[in-house]
Design a protein around this motif. Structure first.
Motif, PDB file in Angstrom:
ATOM      1  N   GLU A 116       0.841  -1.176   0.000  1.00 10.04           N
ATOM      2  CA  GLU A 116       0.000   0.000   0.000  1.00 10.04           C
ATOM      3  C   GLU A 116       0.886   1.239   0.000  1.00 10.04           C
ATOM      4  O   GLU A 116       2.093   1.157   0.215  1.00 10.04           O
ATOM      5  CB  GLU A 116      -0.895   0.004   1.242  1.00 10.04           C
ATOM      6  N   LEU A 117       0.255   2.374  -0.229  1.00 12.09           N
ATOM      7  CA  LEU A 117       0.950   3.662  -0.199  1.00 12.09           C
ATOM      8  C   LEU A 117       2.096   3.680  -1.205  1.00 12.09           C
ATOM      9  O   LEU A 117       3.222   3.287  -0.917  1.00 12.09           O
ATOM     10  CB  LEU A 117       1.490   3.972   1.201  1.00 12.09           C
ATOM     11  N   ALA A 118       1.807   4.166  -2.387  1.00 14.51           N
ATOM     12  CA  ALA A 118       2.814   4.169  -3.445  1.00 14.51           C
ATOM     13  C   ALA A 118       4.019   5.012  -3.082  1.00 14.51           C
ATOM     14  O   ALA A 118       5.142   4.725  -3.469  1.00 14.51           O
ATOM     15  CB  ALA A 118       2.196   4.686  -4.744  1.00 14.51           C
ATOM     16  N   ASP A 119       3.801   6.108  -2.329  1.00 14.54           N
ATOM     17  CA  ASP A 119       4.907   6.979  -1.964  1.00 14.54           C
ATOM     18  C   ASP A 119       5.741   6.341  -0.870  1.00 14.54           C
ATOM     19  O   ASP A 119       5.228   5.916   0.146  1.00 14.54           O
ATOM     20  CB  ASP A 119       4.390   8.334  -1.461  1.00 14.54           C
ATOM     21  N   GLU A 120       7.028   6.298  -1.091  1.00  8.38           N
ATOM     22  CA  GLU A 120       7.945   5.774  -0.079  1.00  8.38           C
ATOM     23  C   GLU A 120       8.462   6.931   0.770  1.00  8.38           C
ATOM     24  O   GLU A 120       8.182   8.090   0.513  1.00  8.38           O
ATOM     25  CB  GLU A 120       9.125   5.071  -0.768  1.00  8.38           C
ATOM     26  N   GLU A 151       7.904   3.259  15.377  1.00  3.97           N
ATOM     27  CA  GLU A 151       7.584   1.834  15.336  1.00  3.97           C
ATOM     28  C   GLU A 151       6.817   1.487  14.065  1.00  3.97           C
ATOM     29  O   GLU A 151       7.078   0.461  13.426  1.00  3.97           O
ATOM     30  CB  GLU A 151       6.758   1.446  16.562  1.00  3.97           C
ATOM     31  N   ILE A 152       5.899   2.358  13.660  1.00  5.95           N
ATOM     32  CA  ILE A 152       5.110   2.100  12.449  1.00  5.95           C
ATOM     33  C   ILE A 152       6.005   2.166  11.213  1.00  5.95           C
ATOM     34  O   ILE A 152       5.893   1.339  10.301  1.00  5.95           O
ATOM     35  CB  ILE A 152       3.948   3.106  12.347  1.00  5.95           C
ATOM     36  N   ASP A 164      -2.659  -3.118   7.018  1.00  2.00           N
ATOM     37  CA  ASP A 164      -3.541  -4.066   7.697  1.00  2.00           C
ATOM     38  C   ASP A 164      -2.788  -4.889   8.737  1.00  2.00           C
ATOM     39  O   ASP A 164      -3.284  -5.129   9.845  1.00  2.00           O
ATOM     40  CB  ASP A 164      -4.205  -4.998   6.681  1.00  2.00           C
ATOM     41  N   GLU A 165      -1.604  -5.342   8.375  1.00  2.00           N
ATOM     42  CA  GLU A 165      -0.799  -6.136   9.308  1.00  2.00           C
ATOM     43  C   GLU A 165      -0.387  -5.306  10.518  1.00  2.00           C
ATOM     44  O   GLU A 165      -0.407  -5.789  11.657  1.00  2.00           O
ATOM     45  CB  GLU A 165       0.433  -6.690   8.597  1.00  2.00           C
ATOM     46  N   ILE A 166      -0.005  -4.056  10.269  1.00  2.00           N
ATOM     47  CA  ILE A 166       0.392  -3.180  11.379  1.00  2.00           C
ATOM     48  C   ILE A 166      -0.805  -2.886  12.268  1.00  2.00           C
ATOM     49  O   ILE A 166      -0.692  -2.852  13.498  1.00  2.00           O
ATOM     50  CB  ILE A 166       1.001  -1.879  10.830  1.00  2.00           C
ATOM     51  N   PRO A 173      -6.737   1.284  14.483  1.00  2.00           N
ATOM     52  CA  PRO A 173      -7.432   1.269  13.192  1.00  2.00           C
ATOM     53  C   PRO A 173      -6.471   1.454  12.024  1.00  2.00           C
ATOM     54  O   PRO A 173      -5.460   2.152  12.136  1.00  2.00           O
ATOM     55  CB  PRO A 173      -8.404   2.449  13.297  1.00  2.00           C
ATOM     56  N   ARG A 174      -6.802   0.815  10.898  1.00  2.00           N
ATOM     57  CA  ARG A 174      -5.969   0.930   9.711  1.00  2.00           C
ATOM     58  C   ARG A 174      -5.813   2.379   9.284  1.00  2.00           C
ATOM     59  O   ARG A 174      -4.725   2.812   8.881  1.00  2.00           O
ATOM     60  CB  ARG A 174      -6.594   0.118   8.569  1.00  2.00           C
ATOM     61  N   GLY A 175      -6.886   3.169   9.369  1.00  2.00           N
ATOM     62  CA  GLY A 175      -6.805   4.576   8.991  1.00  2.00           C
ATOM     63  C   GLY A 175      -5.829   5.347   9.851  1.00  2.00           C
ATOM     64  O   GLY A 175      -5.159   6.268   9.377  1.00  2.00           O
ATOM     65  N   THR A 176      -5.731   4.975  11.129  1.00  2.00           N
ATOM     66  CA  THR A 176      -4.782   5.638  12.023  1.00  2.00           C
ATOM     67  C   THR A 176      -3.352   5.315  11.617  1.00  2.00           C
ATOM     68  O   THR A 176      -2.469   6.183  11.648  1.00  2.00           O
ATOM     69  CB  THR A 176      -5.027   5.196  13.478  1.00  2.00           C
ATOM     70  N   VAL A 177      -3.118   4.066  11.227  1.00  2.00           N
ATOM     71  CA  VAL A 177      -1.786   3.668  10.745  1.00  2.00           C
ATOM     72  C   VAL A 177      -1.401   4.498   9.524  1.00  2.00           C
ATOM     73  O   VAL A 177      -0.294   5.052   9.442  1.00  2.00           O
ATOM     74  CB  VAL A 177      -1.760   2.165  10.406  1.00  2.00           C
ATOM     75  N   LEU A 178      -2.319   4.590   8.557  1.00  3.85           N
ATOM     76  CA  LEU A 178      -2.048   5.359   7.338  1.00  3.85           C
ATOM     77  C   LEU A 178      -1.819   6.836   7.667  1.00  3.85           C
ATOM     78  O   LEU A 178      -0.964   7.495   7.065  1.00  3.85           O
ATOM     79  CB  LEU A 178      -3.204   5.206   6.356  1.00  3.85           C
ATOM     80  N   SER A 179      -2.582   7.349   8.632  1.00  7.56           N
ATOM     81  CA  SER A 179      -2.423   8.745   9.027  1.00  7.56           C
ATOM     82  C   SER A 179      -1.046   8.994   9.626  1.00  7.56           C
ATOM     83  O   SER A 179      -0.387  10.002   9.318  1.00  7.56           O
ATOM     84  CB  SER A 179      -3.510   9.124  10.041  1.00  7.56           C
ATOM     85  N   HIS A 180      -0.582   8.070  10.473  1.00  8.95           N
ATOM     86  CA  HIS A 180       0.749   8.216  11.071  1.00  8.95           C
ATOM     87  C   HIS A 180       1.832   8.154   9.998  1.00  8.95           C
ATOM     88  O   HIS A 180       2.815   8.920  10.047  1.00  8.95           O
ATOM     89  CB  HIS A 180       0.984   7.128  12.114  1.00  8.95           C
ATOM     90  N   LEU A 181       1.666   7.276   9.022  1.00  9.15           N
ATOM     91  CA  LEU A 181       2.647   7.193   7.940  1.00  9.15           C
ATOM     92  C   LEU A 181       2.670   8.488   7.130  1.00  9.15           C
ATOM     93  O   LEU A 181       3.741   9.002   6.775  1.00  9.15           O
ATOM     94  CB  LEU A 181       2.324   6.004   7.025  1.00  9.15           C
ATOM     95  N   PHE A 182       1.496   9.027   6.855  1.00 13.35           N
ATOM     96  CA  PHE A 182       1.403  10.259   6.064  1.00 13.35           C
ATOM     97  C   PHE A 182       2.042  11.430   6.818  1.00 13.35           C
ATOM     98  O   PHE A 182       2.863  12.168   6.265  1.00 13.35           O
ATOM     99  CB  PHE A 182      -0.060  10.555   5.757  1.00 13.35           C
TER     100      PHE A 182
END
Length: 210
Positions: A116-120, A151-152, A164-166, A173-182
């Motif tokens: 997921e997340l194309a941007d590295e 950690e994320i 999803d795994e994280i 929540p998955r959305g929270t994980v994505l938010s932290h990555l962003f």
């Protein structure tokens, strides 16, 4: 993820001189006393960066290879990073540095890629080679992010876990994980821009846009 274990006590550790002693008996005794401490130091890193029972044998393999590399480096004493060591605490630190590097090699060799997340994580700006980010500098920048972002980032970019795994692993929540990555990537990009501007100012060059 397991919490890092305490740093091994070194009260009974041999001296660096004993580890490098050319007398076989002295050197053998020193390494026999050192090895349990070095193994524990390696596992401190591995239980944090390579957690889970499915990686038990991987942790042991990485630790064994890292310690073999360390022994060669200490005895040969040819590389600057090794000949600058002065105490057994330095040896422990070098052990953990090698283990971190070999753990990264392990994940790269498995060619795991985030799904997921194309941007590295943004690369460092293209600058002179003397200012390029090292692995340790990049790791320090990530460790400076607010929890739980380090950690994320470790789980996503170093170990290749999906959002999803994280989410399942950390119980968020998955959305929270994505938010932290962003948000973490935005913070890192700002730090890299500041680093590029500082470097350009020192060199008397215009800063490079990202």
């Amino acid at each position: 993820m397991n919490s890092p274990e305490p740093t091994p006590a070194i009260e009974t550790a041999p001296s660096l001189a004993a580890l490098r002693d050319p007398t076989p008996e002295t050197s053998r005794d020193a390494w026999e006393r050192a090895y349990p401490l070095l193994w524990k130091a390696a596992m401190v890193v591995l239980h944090y960066r390579l957690a889970g029972p499915e990686h038990t044998h991987d942790r042991e393999d990485i630790a064994a290879r890292a310690l073999a590399e360390l022994v060669r480096g200490v005895i040969d004493n040819q590389l600057p990073s090794f000949n600058q060591m002065a105490t057994f605490a330095d040896v422990l630190g070098m052990t953990q540095q090698i283990v971190r590097a070999r753990t990264k090699d392990f994940f790269r060799s498995r060619e795991r890629r985030p799904e997921e997340l194309a941007d590295e994580v943004p690369d460092a700006p293209v600058m002179e080679s003397s200012s390029a980010l090292t692995w340790d500098e990049c790791d320090a920048l990530i460790r400076g992010l607010p929890p739980p972002q380090p950690e994320i980032f470790e789980l996503h970019y170093a170990q290749g876990h999906t959002a999803d795994e994280i989410s399942a692993r950390l119980g968020m929540p998955r959305g929270t994980v994505l938010s932290h990555l962003f948000r973490g990537k935005k913070t890192l990009r700002k730090k890299l821009e500041e680093r590029a501007a500082t470097h350009a100012a020192r060199e008397g060059k215009p800063s490079l846009s990202l």
